[in-house]
Structures are given as C-alpha cells and as structure tokens.
Write a protein that holds these residues in place. Sequence first.
Motif, PDB file in Angstrom:
ATOM      1  N   VAL A   1       0.898  -1.196  -0.097  1.00 51.96           N
ATOM      2  CA  VAL A   1       0.047  -0.059   0.006  1.00 51.96           C
ATOM      3  C   VAL A   1       1.039   1.217  -0.002  1.00 51.96           C
ATOM      4  N   VAL A   2       1.971   1.268   0.816  1.00 48.91           N
ATOM      5  CA  VAL A   2       2.981   2.444   0.934  1.00 48.91           C
ATOM      6  C   VAL A   2       3.348   2.676  -0.241  1.00 48.91           C
ATOM      7  N   THR A   3       3.936   1.658  -1.161  1.00 49.44           N
ATOM      8  CA  THR A   3       4.690   1.605  -2.383  1.00 49.44           C
ATOM      9  C   THR A   3       3.794   2.267  -3.448  1.00 49.44           C
ATOM     10  N   ASP A   4       2.566   1.635  -3.577  1.00 56.84           N
ATOM     11  CA  ASP A   4       1.429   2.005  -4.394  1.00 56.84           C
ATOM     12  C   ASP A   4       0.995   3.597  -4.296  1.00 56.84           C
ATOM     13  N   PHE A   5       0.843   3.924  -3.115  1.00 56.67           N
ATOM     14  CA  PHE A   5       0.527   5.242  -2.683  1.00 56.67           C
ATOM     15  C   PHE A   5       1.754   6.354  -3.198  1.00 56.67           C
ATOM     16  N   ASN A   6       2.915   5.897  -2.742  1.00 55.67           N
ATOM     17  CA  ASN A   6       4.069   6.870  -3.464  1.00 55.67           C
ATOM     18  C   ASN A   6       3.845   6.905  -5.004  1.00 55.67           C
ATOM     19  N   GLN A   7       3.859   5.696  -5.391  1.00 52.76           N
ATOM     20  CA  GLN A   7       3.718   5.620  -7.117  1.00 52.76           C
ATOM     21  C   GLN A   7       2.627   6.357  -7.635  1.00 52.76           C
ATOM     22  N   ARG A   8       1.588   6.336  -7.083  1.00 51.24           N
ATOM     23  CA  ARG A   8       0.445   7.034  -7.448  1.00 51.24           C
ATOM     24  C   ARG A   8       0.758   8.516  -7.206  1.00 51.24           C
ATOM     25  N   LEU A   9       1.333   9.096  -6.265  1.00 52.66           N
ATOM     26  CA  LEU A   9       1.669  10.362  -6.180  1.00 52.66           C
ATOM     27  C   LEU A   9       2.745  10.872  -7.234  1.00 52.66           C
ATOM     28  N   LEU A  10       3.532  10.028  -7.528  1.00 56.78           N
ATOM     29  CA  LEU A  10       4.323  10.254  -8.617  1.00 56.78           C
ATOM     30  C   LEU A  10       3.970  10.498  -9.959  1.00 56.78           C
ATOM     31  N   GLU A  11       2.957   9.715 -10.286  1.00 62.08           N
ATOM     32  CA  GLU A  11       2.142   9.664 -11.552  1.00 62.08           C
ATOM     33  C   GLU A  11       1.162  10.982 -11.429  1.00 62.08           C
ATOM     34  N   LEU A  12       0.667  11.606 -10.460  1.00 58.93           N
ATOM     35  CA  LEU A  12      -0.012  12.557 -10.525  1.00 58.93           C
ATOM     36  C   LEU A  12       0.632  13.826 -10.475  1.00 58.93           C
ATOM     37  N   GLU A  13       2.015  13.763 -10.520  1.00 56.39           N
ATOM     38  CA  GLU A  13       3.141  14.912 -10.201  1.00 56.39           C
ATOM     39  C   GLU A  13       2.816  15.575  -8.953  1.00 56.39           C
ATOM     40  N   ALA A  14       2.405  14.799  -8.118  1.00 56.73           N
ATOM     41  CA  ALA A  14       2.262  15.624  -6.579  1.00 56.73           C
ATOM     42  C   ALA A  14       3.267  15.675  -5.716  1.00 56.73           C
ATOM     43  N   VAL A  15       4.321  15.224  -6.055  1.00 54.69           N
ATOM     44  CA  VAL A  15       5.431  15.193  -5.130  1.00 54.69           C
ATOM     45  C   VAL A  15       6.632  15.442  -6.221  1.00 54.69           C
ATOM     46  N   ASP A  16       7.609  15.843  -5.265  1.00 52.19           N
ATOM     47  CA  ASP A  16       9.062  16.102  -6.050  1.00 52.19           C
ATOM     48  C   ASP A  16      10.031  15.980  -5.092  1.00 52.19           C
ATOM     49  N   ARG A  17      10.933  15.324  -5.288  1.00 53.79           N
ATOM     50  CA  ARG A  17      11.991  14.913  -4.530  1.00 53.79           C
ATOM     51  C   ARG A  17      13.364  15.401  -4.795  1.00 53.79           C
ATOM     52  N   PRO A  18      13.894  16.565  -4.115  1.00 53.89           N
ATOM     53  CA  PRO A  18      14.988  17.468  -4.502  1.00 53.89           C
ATOM     54  C   PRO A  18      16.200  16.232  -4.721  1.00 53.89           C
ATOM     55  N   GLU A  19      17.275  16.908  -5.318  1.00 52.35           N
ATOM     56  CA  GLU A  19      18.529  15.769  -5.603  1.00 52.35           C
ATOM     57  C   GLU A  19      19.087  15.640  -4.024  1.00 52.35           C
ATOM     58  N   PRO A  20      19.659  14.341  -4.029  1.00 53.02           N
ATOM     59  CA  PRO A  20      20.113  14.119  -2.952  1.00 53.02           C
ATOM     60  C   PRO A  20      21.148  15.148  -2.017  1.00 53.02           C
ATOM     61  N   THR A  21      21.084  15.543  -0.876  1.00 55.07           N
ATOM     62  CA  THR A  21      22.061  16.509  -0.089  1.00 55.07           C
ATOM     63  C   THR A  21      23.242  15.795   0.283  1.00 55.07           C
ATOM     64  N   PRO A  22      24.405  15.989  -0.091  1.00 54.31           N
ATOM     65  CA  PRO A  22      25.510  15.629   0.566  1.00 54.31           C
ATOM     66  C   PRO A  22      25.897  15.848   2.047  1.00 54.31           C
ATOM     67  N   LYS A  23      26.292  14.934   2.718  1.00 49.91           N
ATOM     68  CA  LYS A  23      26.765  15.138   3.998  1.00 49.91           C
ATOM     69  C   LYS A  23      28.104  14.001   4.346  1.00 49.91           C
ATOM     70  N   LEU A  24      28.852  14.401   5.516  1.00 46.21           N
ATOM     71  CA  LEU A  24      29.946  13.491   5.415  1.00 46.21           C
ATOM     72  C   LEU A  24      29.386  12.645   6.410  1.00 46.21           C
ATOM     73  N   GLY A  25      29.565  11.238   6.158  1.00 47.98           N
ATOM     74  CA  GLY A  25      29.330  10.262   7.098  1.00 47.98           C
ATOM     75  C   GLY A  25      30.365   9.319   7.680  1.00 47.98           C
ATOM     76  N   LYS A  26      30.574   8.640   8.843  1.00 44.37           N
ATOM     77  CA  LYS A  26      31.782   8.083   9.101  1.00 44.37           C
ATOM     78  C   LYS A  26      31.732   6.646   8.249  1.00 44.37           C
ATOM     79  N   VAL A  27      33.002   6.147   7.734  1.00 45.22           N
ATOM     80  CA  VAL A  27      32.982   4.767   7.113  1.00 45.22           C
ATOM     81  C   VAL A  27      34.042   4.175   8.010  1.00 45.22           C
TER      82      VAL A  27
END
Length: 392
Positions: free
Chosen positions: A366-392
């Motif tokens: 249900v969650v996956t379908d919901f997110n998919q549907r929002l994309l089809e409706l062009e109801a959401v936008d996800r900005p480019e990933p923001t960089p940050k330093l993470g410890k390796v």
Amino acid sequence: MEDITAPALSHAERPHAVRSSSQLGTLAVCEGFKPLNTEKVHWVTAQGNRGHAALDGGDDEILDTDFEQRMKDCCQRYSDSLPPASQVFEEIKVATIEGRWGYTDRLRLRENLGPGRGVLIDPDTADLLDWKFVRVKEVTDAEINLQGKDYVVGIFEDPRFPSINTIHVHFVMPRFESVSTATFTRDDVPRLKLEIFAVLRRAKRSDSTSYRGLTLVPNYDACRYCGASGNCRALRGIADTIGRSYDPNNYGIHPPIPTETHASAVKDATSRAQLQKLAGLMEQWAKSVRHHNLTASLEDDKNLPEGYAVEWAKGRRFITSVDGLFVAAQEFGLTNGDLVEAATISWTKVEDKLRERAPRGTKQTVVTDFNQRLLELEAVDRPEPTPKLGKV
Ligand code: SF4
C-alpha cells in the motif's frame, strides 16, 4: 654582627630562605613540594601575622578582634609562665645549614644565677617559642618537628650564644590552647643536622631538569599548598586513575587538534578528519554549555552568565481541529493548496497512517503504491540528494 635586638622587618615581611625551616616537614613528606607563590594572604595567615606583630612589639592595637586578643594573651601567658629570663629576643635571624636561615619568634635566655645563686652568669638554657596560629590541626610534635630542629641548630651554632647548652622548644597553639615542647642539647646537633641535610638533599633532586618525579609522595596536606601541583606527575596519576574508572573506554583519548584549525586552510585528509571529529565534540559541548547555564539560571538568577537574562520564547501554536481549520480557511478564501503549502507534512507520518489502516500483509505494498500514485499525479517532487559526511 647583626644587632639581634632590632629585627629589620615584621613577621609578615621577612624573606624566607629557599626550603625554609617551616617547609622542612612538608619536604620530608614529599621531596617535590614547592611553596605556593601567591600574593593573596589567607585570613588565618593574616590573623597570625597580626598576632606575631602584637607579640613582637607588644602593640595590641594591631589586633582586629577580641578573639585575636585572646589568642595573643594566651601566647603571652604561656611565655610568662616559663622560668625567668635574663634576656628576651623577638624575631632574630639565625643561620641554619646549607646557606639557609630562619627567624625565631621569641628566644628567652634563662637567668643563670650560678652556684652561689647571687650573681648572674652566662645563661646555659634557652626557651625557643614559636607561635602557631594554626586552625585546622595542631602542628607536628616538637620532638620530631624539623622547623624547631632547624632553629635549634641555628642557635647552638650561633657565636652569639656560646654558653647555651640546652634549648627547650615550645610550639604554642592558642587556637587549640595547647603547647608542644621538646628539649635538645648541644650533643644533639650532629644528629639534627644530618636529619635536615637528608631531607634537603632529597628535595634538591627535584630541581634538576631531568627529574622525572617517580618518587613524589602525594599527600593532601602537602599538595594543596604546593606550587608544583599544577604540573605534578604524581597528582596527575591519581586524577588519571579516577578518570579511567569513570570512563574506562574513552578516558585519555583526545582527538588530536591540527595546528591549522580553520577548515578552509586545511589541505590534508588527516587534518580534515581531526577537525571533523572536533566539530562533533564542539557541538555536544556547546549544547551542554547552553543546557547547564540555562538550568542553573532558572534555579537561581545568581547563576546567570554575566550580561545574560532568561528570555521566555512564545510556545509554537498547533492545530487541534483539522475540520475547524478547513472551515475557517474556506471562510477567509484560503484553498487546500494554500494550507498544504503552509503545513509541513511529515512523509513518515503519512506512511505510518497508511500502514495502520492497510489490511495485514499488504502494508508495504500500500505504501509503495501510494508513493507511485503520487509520482504519477506529479503531486510530489524529491530534490536531488543532499551531501553530508558520514563516517566509514
Ligand atoms: S603536588 Fe606533587 S610535588 Fe607537590 S607535594 Fe603533592 S606530590 Fe609533591
């Protein structure tokens, strides 16, 4: 020869020898002891200085309180109770061993009437009185007290007192209304000198630049008055042991700080890593400072950091009825779009709601379908990933 009846300086002003008589006892405990170099005079010391001045010059005007007067009188009464003296000297300087010197508080040469008891002859017995205005505890017993022994050596070896064969040492402690006494004769001098010499020689080792401090003996009564305590290896060892017991895993692991601390000027990866770690620590430190300063200030405004005041920020408003919000919004011409734009939607919370309501076994779909549907409706936008330093 020095005029022994005219001391040049008051008790408080007298210069002390390096490793003076009064330091010998502490040096016997810890060879590394160094006197504190402080301008500040403790109030007990100030009382003692006034007491000494009154006893030296007999002028009680210098005393501040009735209590100081009582302490001074106690010392004087004890002195007066001793056998009569033919001569009394206040604060005379005596040379002791190893180029050192000391000032005796009061030296009384006892009257010596000789065999016929009619004629005064050279005194053979002296009373050495040392006023101790100590407050916390009584001074070390006169039998073993190195300060008294140092003065005794100085008097016996002083050409001004060739006839003295016996010295009674009296440490008078008016706060405790007690006196500690011991008697020494000329025969004791070699032993006394050796004792003092041994303590001085051992202490002298600590002057060397190659001294490693492995044999220092920390002792609260010595360390708290020690000018070397800030860099003392032995004290540091004790503090380290305690620190490790508090934080066994991290104690002593300090992030090294690069010489260049401005991140824009740092060029190498190692220094950048050090700064990155430091930044994390500083964030925690800054949070902790703000938290503790605020808590302390709220408890008592005496704790307010200088130049600061507690400010009460207004609390954030929040909607308690969505229906009410929609009614009011409509009445005032706001669209649903306006409301969503103004609201901050928590994606996680929306997904949680979907999971709650979805039938068992279909929650993730249900969650996956919901997110998919929002994309089809062009109801959401996800900005480019923001960089940050993470410890390796
Ligand atoms: S601080 Fe160190 S040097 Fe000073 S008395 Fe204590 S142990 Fe000795």
